[in-house]
Each structure stands twice: as structure tokens, then as C-alpha cells.
Design a protein around this motif. Structure first.
Motif, PDB file in Angstrom:
ATOM      1  N   UNK A 169       0.831  -1.204   0.000  1.00  0.00           N
ATOM      2  CA  UNK A 169       0.000   0.000   0.000  1.00  0.00           C
ATOM      3  C   UNK A 169       0.864   1.253   0.000  1.00  0.00           C
ATOM      4  N   UNK A 170       0.305   2.334  -0.538  1.00  0.00           N
ATOM      5  CA  UNK A 170       0.927   3.650  -0.440  1.00  0.00           C
ATOM      6  C   UNK A 170       0.109   4.575   0.458  1.00  0.00           C
ATOM      7  N   UNK A 171      -1.201   4.583   0.254  1.00  0.00           N
ATOM      8  CA  UNK A 171      -2.119   5.366   1.085  1.00  0.00           C
ATOM      9  C   UNK A 171      -3.343   4.520   1.389  1.00  0.00           C
ATOM     10  N   UNK A 172      -3.833   4.614   2.609  1.00  0.00           N
ATOM     11  CA  UNK A 172      -5.024   3.869   3.009  1.00  0.00           C
ATOM     12  C   UNK A 172      -6.005   4.845   3.661  1.00  0.00           C
ATOM     13  N   UNK A 173      -7.203   4.936   3.083  1.00  0.00           N
ATOM     14  CA  UNK A 173      -8.247   5.816   3.612  1.00  0.00           C
ATOM     15  C   UNK A 173      -9.445   4.971   4.031  1.00  0.00           C
ATOM     16  N   UNK A 174      -9.989   5.267   5.191  1.00  0.00           N
ATOM     17  CA  UNK A 174     -11.147   4.532   5.688  1.00  0.00           C
ATOM     18  C   UNK A 174     -12.170   5.514   6.254  1.00  0.00           C
ATOM     19  N   UNK A 175     -13.358   5.460   5.685  1.00  0.00           N
ATOM     20  CA  UNK A 175     -14.475   6.251   6.212  1.00  0.00           C
ATOM     21  C   UNK A 175     -14.280   7.753   6.151  1.00  0.00           C
ATOM     22  N   UNK A 176     -13.608   8.252   5.086  1.00  0.00           N
ATOM     23  CA  UNK A 176     -13.359   9.694   5.005  1.00  0.00           C
ATOM     24  C   UNK A 176     -14.644  10.463   4.723  1.00  0.00           C
ATOM     25  N   UNK A 177     -14.921  11.432   5.564  1.00  0.00           N
ATOM     26  CA  UNK A 177     -15.993  12.380   5.302  1.00  0.00           C
ATOM     27  C   UNK A 177     -15.411  13.785   5.352  1.00  0.00           C
ATOM     28  N   UNK A 178     -16.071  14.692   4.602  1.00  0.00           N
ATOM     29  CA  UNK A 178     -15.664  16.099   4.658  1.00  0.00           C
ATOM     30  C   UNK A 178     -16.900  16.961   4.533  1.00  0.00           C
ATOM     31  N   UNK A 179     -17.109  17.804   5.560  1.00  0.00           N
ATOM     32  CA  UNK A 179     -18.232  18.737   5.573  1.00  0.00           C
ATOM     33  C   UNK A 179     -17.696  20.158   5.638  1.00  0.00           C
ATOM     34  N   UNK A 180     -18.359  21.050   4.914  1.00  0.00           N
ATOM     35  CA  UNK A 180     -18.037  22.472   4.935  1.00  0.00           C
ATOM     36  C   UNK A 180     -19.263  23.261   5.370  1.00  0.00           C
ATOM     37  N   UNK A 181     -19.033  24.327   6.097  1.00  0.00           N
ATOM     38  CA  UNK A 181     -20.129  25.248   6.458  1.00  0.00           C
ATOM     39  C   UNK A 181     -20.065  26.455   5.532  1.00  0.00           C
ATOM     40  N   UNK A 182     -21.176  26.743   4.863  1.00  0.00           N
ATOM     41  CA  UNK A 182     -21.293  27.943   4.035  1.00  0.00           C
ATOM     42  C   UNK A 182     -22.506  28.716   4.530  1.00  0.00           C
ATOM     43  N   UNK A 183     -22.229  29.646   5.449  1.00  0.00           N
ATOM     44  CA  UNK A 183     -23.331  30.357   6.082  1.00  0.00           C
ATOM     45  C   UNK A 183     -24.134  29.403   6.942  1.00  0.00           C
ATOM     46  N   UNK A 184     -25.417  29.292   6.655  1.00  0.00           N
ATOM     47  CA  UNK A 184     -26.297  28.397   7.407  1.00  0.00           C
ATOM     48  C   UNK A 184     -26.365  27.001   6.790  1.00  0.00           C
ATOM     49  N   UNK A 185     -25.660  26.802   5.688  1.00  0.00           N
ATOM     50  CA  UNK A 185     -25.754  25.546   4.941  1.00  0.00           C
ATOM     51  C   UNK A 185     -24.516  24.683   5.188  1.00  0.00           C
TER      52      UNK A 185
END
Length: 242
Positions: free
Chosen positions: A6-22
Motif C-alpha cells: 500500500x501507499x495510502x489507506x483511507x477509511x471512512x473519510x468524510x468532509x463537511x463544509x459550512x457555508x453560512x447556514x448551509x
């Protein structure tokens, strides 16, 4: 049976951003492994999460949740999720090369000098001349960006990325600003870098045809891995048509 490390192992990656109220959910539990020395194409429409994923894999961004580990040449895993900015900077500097759609060359520096900007901070870099020869620009060392075509400028950007001998080369739409013929030449260079240096290459694109040159094609949709396809045989970049 030999297994590719392996070189990189990702498990369960999430990414959330806040844009104002959204709240924008860019990634929704991505599981992914990049193997050492493979060429991967990540396909997806605009908004599928592919650039966000690339930024996290390269240490330019951090996941909201999930685990990401880099595996060094000795097989030792190093956790990147939750790492400090200093640790991420060290990871980017010593282990990752980036190629973007726009070349980001310094206009006042020659091709050789643009590459030298990176080699001066790398541990065991190639000479700028060697890196530029690798991408077919050995005769254009002292040309400024304004004296080079778009494809040649992108090849300088690739030389700059590979000159520090990264284990991982991440490319975000590297042919997006180029015509077909020039794009094929750039893809041939990425193919050569992968073959000749053993660098793991990941190319993000919306162009389905480019997937034919990969060992694996990873399709992203709505922030998730929608499908993974293994190609029985890679098609040379010079044979691609779109």
C-alpha cells in the motif's frame, strides 16, 4: 504470491463544509487504498467530491471524520488524519508531488529555475536538468514560461513535481486547459514518470477515456466511491481518442 504494498489507506473519510447556514457534505465515508507504483484514474462529474478527496490524500486538507494513513517504503504506516499542520507540511514536502490544471509557474524564472525552487528544499532531489529531460524539455532549460507552449508549461510543472522524487504524484485535471494533441503528450509524460520512477500516480478527471490508461479506475458520485474497475491491460496514452 507477491502482493503490491500500500501507499495510502483511507477509511471512512468524510468532509463537511459550512457555508453560512448551509452544510455541504463533500465526502460521505470514502474507503480507498492506493497501491505503490500503480496509476489510478479517479472519474467523476463536477461536485462528485474528487478534488476534495485529492486534497485530503495529499495533505492539503483534513477530513472531518475518518482515518488516512501513509505507508512508507519500509511498510510502516503513519497516520495523517488529525495530524498537525507541521506534520502535514512535512508529508507534502517530502512525499507528495502535485500537478494542477493551471501550471502555476513563476513567470520571471526559467524552466530550470522553476524546478530548482522545489529541489532546493527536497531531501534527495533530481537535478533540475534531469527532471526536465525526463519530461522531454532538456533543450528548453533556459526558456521562460512566456516562451513555452501550454503543454510545455504543464510539462515543466510535472518536472517540478517529480524532481523531489515523491512517492505519490497527484494530478487534478492536468489536461483540462489543453487541446487534445497536447493533452495526450502530457498524459504520455505522466505514464512515463509512473513507469520509469515507480511513482504512484493518481489522475483526477471528468474525461472517461483517460481511464483506459490506468491500472484502476475509481468512479466517484455524490461524495462516495461508486465503482472501482480494474483494467486487465493499460492502453498507452498515445492510443487514447476523445
Amino acid at each position: 504470491m507477491n502482493t503490491v504494498p500500500d501507499a495510502l489507506v483511507a477509511r471512512g473519510l468524510t468532509r463537511r463544509y459550512r457555508m453560512g447556514e448551509v452544510t455541504i457534505q463533500a465526502l460521505r465515508g470514502v474507503d480507498l487504498t492506493l497501491k505503490r507504483g500503480e496509476l489510478v484514474v479517479m472519474l467523476g462529474a463536477s461536485g462528485s467530491g474528487k478534488s476534495t478527496l485529492l486534497n485530503i490524500l495529499g495533505g492539503l486538507d483534513s477530513p472531518t471524520e475518518g482515518e488516512l494513513s501513509y505507508v512508507d517504503r519500509e511498510g510502516q504506516a503513519h497516520t495523517l488524519s488529525g495530524a498537525s499542520q507541521r506534520a502535514l507540511t512535512r508529508f507534502r514536502r517530502h512525499h507528495v508531488g502535485f500537478v494542477f490544471q493551471f501550471y502555476n509557474l513563476i513567470s520571471s524564472l526559467t524552466a530550470r529555475e522553476n524546478v530548482a525552487v522545489v529541489t532546493e528544499i527536497a531531501r534527495t532531489p533530481m537535478a533540475p536538468e534531469e527532471a526536465l529531460a525526463l519530461v522531454g524539455l532538456g533543450e528548453r532549460l533556459d526558456h521562460f514560461p512566456s516562451q513555452l507552449s501550454g503543454g510545455e508549461q504543464q510539462r515543466v510543472a510535472i518536472a517540478r513535481a517529480v524532481a523531489k522524487r515523491p512517492e505519490l504524484l497527484l494530478c487534478d485535471e492536468p489536461t483540462g486547459a489543453l487541446d487534445f494533441r497536447t493533452g495526450i503528450r502530457v498524459l504520455e509524460v505522466l505514464e512515463q514518470v509512473n513507469r520509469d520512477t515507480g511513482t504512484t500516480v493518481a489522475i483526477i478527471t471528468h474525461n472517461e477515456v483517460i481511464g483506459d490508461m490506468a491500472d484502476r479506475v475509481i468512479r466517484l458520485r455524490d461524495g462516495r466511491v461508486d465503482d472501482i474497475r480494474h483494467n486487465a491491460e493499460r492502453r498507452p496514452a498515445r492510443e487514447l481518442r476523445w
